[in-house]
Design an enzyme around this catalytic site. Structure first.
Site, PDB file in Angstrom:
ATOM      1  CD1 TRP A  87      -9.709  -8.924 -17.052  1.00 40.07           C
ATOM      2  CD2 TRP A  87      -9.820 -10.133 -15.177  1.00 40.07           C
ATOM      3  NE1 TRP A  87      -8.426  -9.069 -16.578  1.00 40.07           N
ATOM      4  CE2 TRP A  87      -8.466  -9.818 -15.431  1.00 40.07           C
ATOM      5  CE3 TRP A  87     -10.128 -10.891 -14.050  1.00 40.07           C
ATOM      6  CZ2 TRP A  87      -7.415 -10.234 -14.595  1.00 40.07           C
ATOM      7  CZ3 TRP A  87      -9.094 -11.301 -13.213  1.00 40.07           C
ATOM      8  CH2 TRP A  87      -7.762 -10.971 -13.484  1.00 40.07           C
ATOM      9  CD  GLU A 119       0.696 -10.987 -10.811  1.00 44.06           C
ATOM     10  OE1 GLU A 119       0.458  -9.838 -10.368  1.00 44.06           O
ATOM     11  OE2 GLU A 119       0.943 -11.212 -12.012  1.00 44.06           O
ATOM     12  CD  GLU A 169       0.027  -5.759 -12.096  1.00 45.05           C
ATOM     13  OE1 GLU A 169       0.117  -6.877 -11.561  1.00 45.05           O
ATOM     14  OE2 GLU A 169       0.495  -5.506 -13.218  1.00 45.05           O
ATOM     15  CG  HIS A 229      -3.080  -9.771 -12.201  1.00 43.85           C
ATOM     16  ND1 HIS A 229      -2.024  -9.070 -12.760  1.00 43.85           N
ATOM     17  CD2 HIS A 229      -4.190  -9.411 -12.927  1.00 43.85           C
ATOM     18  CE1 HIS A 229      -2.464  -8.326 -13.761  1.00 43.85           C
ATOM     19  NE2 HIS A 229      -3.764  -8.515 -13.882  1.00 43.85           N
ATOM     20  CD  GLU A 280       3.686  -4.396 -15.200  1.00 44.77           C
ATOM     21  OE1 GLU A 280       3.106  -5.460 -15.476  1.00 44.77           O
ATOM     22  OE2 GLU A 280       3.310  -3.666 -14.273  1.00 44.77           O
ATOM     23  CB  THR A 318       4.867 -10.299 -15.025  1.00 45.08           C
ATOM     24  OG1 THR A 318       5.823  -9.805 -14.098  1.00 45.08           O
ATOM     25  CG2 THR A 318       3.740 -10.961 -14.264  1.00 45.08           C
ATOM     26  CG  ASP A 355      -5.192  -7.170 -16.798  1.00 40.77           C
ATOM     27  OD1 ASP A 355      -5.893  -6.876 -17.782  1.00 40.77           O
ATOM     28  OD2 ASP A 355      -5.669  -7.434 -15.678  1.00 40.77           O
ATOM     29  CD  GLU A 356       1.125  -8.482 -15.185  1.00 36.10           C
ATOM     30  OE1 GLU A 356       1.518  -7.296 -15.189  1.00 36.10           O
ATOM     31  OE2 GLU A 356       0.919  -9.109 -14.129  1.00 36.10           O
ATOM     32  CG  HIS A 415      -0.369  -3.092 -16.319  1.00 34.77           C
ATOM     33  ND1 HIS A 415      -0.651  -3.996 -15.320  1.00 34.77           N
ATOM     34  CD2 HIS A 415      -1.562  -2.474 -16.593  1.00 34.77           C
ATOM     35  CE1 HIS A 415      -1.929  -3.932 -15.001  1.00 34.77           C
ATOM     36  NE2 HIS A 415      -2.504  -3.016 -15.766  1.00 34.77           N
TER      37      HIS A 415
END
Length: 335
Positions: free
Chosen positions: A38, A81, A118, A121, A171, A174, A203-204, A207
């Site tokens: 995305w 971020e 990252e 973000h 991670e 967050t 996403d976090e 990760h």
């Protein structure tokens, strides 16, 4: 470093080197191809469309109903971020031994691919806040500038094990922060911001799983060194990435105020800190870890009891009734 510490340091990097193929596989398995990811424009008004201004108006109408506390927390998350250059620099200094930016080695590939994911973000949250009109963007940008200017210190002592423990923790922290911000945005009627926060949290989560898997591999290869690093990192407590966020002009500690707000509105709390410790202890199976040398069982016992200690701290935690921040047009507010 004394002779023993120096040997331990070299031994740990031997383990890190041995994991290069494992980390390279994680790039392919846990991260996404850039063409499939995305991008910020997927969630924002498309400025090429004729109805772009109408979409911006709708965004501002939704954002107008979000409480100041939530906007302030969102700004703090975004600034954290946006300090990504400092995090990548640190990671490259520790793990990219050949210092070649385009290296095809596992750790170098991971650093680039993780940073690329990252990077979206901060871009997305920054653009959202800019279009929302809810905060003084020049002051926000000055804080971003100052945070990157000040640098980043996870207090990991250049230890690769402690660094991976730190990122595993951060991670997850967050992820929790973005999930909870998304819930508050949804409650305030901004379903788009809620979707943004949940997408970033996704996403976090990927990760987090990668970094935890790196540490799992280290526990297999060097359980004594791994548990010693875990204990050492947790005795110092985890320093938040935006710890050096400040206001040079007024000398105020913006980070302390930001943390107080996230605590108060439930975005990220001491309870969450305790829960992350509990999660990592269970994930890495610290309680049942075997093969430890004499002395390391004390670290095992300390880590297994640590989350309960923070739960007791959380029960006593109090937040100031009044907090001042300079990111909003009317920054003084009370709970």
């Amino acid at each position: 470093m004394n002779t023993k510490e120096l040997q331990e340091y070299h031994d740990r990097f031997d383990v890190i080197r041995s994991m290069d193929s494992f980390v390279s596989e994680a790039v392919d398995d846990k991260l996404m191809d850039p063409d499939d990811c995305w991008q910020p424009n997927d969630f924002l008004p498309d400025m090429e469309r004729e109805d772009a201004l109408d979409e911006i108006k709708k965004l501002r109408e939704r954002a107008a109903n979000i409480p100041n506390t939530v906007i302030t927390s969102l700004v703090g998350n975004m600034i954290t971020e946006e300090a990504l250059p400092s995090y990548q620099t640190y990671f490259s200094l520790i793990f990219n031994e050949d210092k070649e930016v385009t290296s095809d080695k596992g750790w170098a590939r991971w650093s680039r691919a993780w940073t690329a994911e990252e990077n979206r973000h901060g871009d997305l949250l920054n653009k959202y806040l800019y279009l929302s009109g809810r905060c003084d963007m020049k002051k926000v940008e000055q804080t971003i500038h100052r945070l990157i200017y000040n640098g980043f210190d996870p207090d990991a002592e250049k230890d690769p094990y402690q660094s991976i423990i730190y990122t595993s923790f951060q991670e997850r922290a967050t992820k929790i922060s973005h999930v909870n911000t998304g819930k508050l945005a949804d409650k305030a009627g901004d379903s788009v911001l809620s979707k943004i926060c949940k997408q970033i949290a996704g996403d976090e989560a990927r990760h987090e799983n990668a970094y935890k898997s790196f540490m799992t591999e280290i526990f297999k290869k060097d359980p004594n060194g791994a548990i010693a690093a875990f204990e050492r990192m947790m005795r110092k407590q985890i320093s938040m990435p935006a710890m050096l966020m400040d206001d040079q002009a007024s000398k105020s500690n913006i980070f302390i105020d930001f943390s107080a707000i996230t605590q108060q509105i439930g975005v990220y709390t001491t309870w969450d800190y305790a829960a992350i410790i509990d999660h990592l202890v269970k994930y890495w199976k610290i309680e049942t870890l075997t093969g430890l040398q004499d002395g390391f069982t004390k670290a095992q016992d300390y880590l297994c009891r640590l989350s309960d200690r923070y739960k007791k701290i959380a029960e006593r935690m109090k937040v100031p009734e009044e907090i001042n921040l300079h990111w909003l047009s009317n920054p003084k507010f009370s709970f």
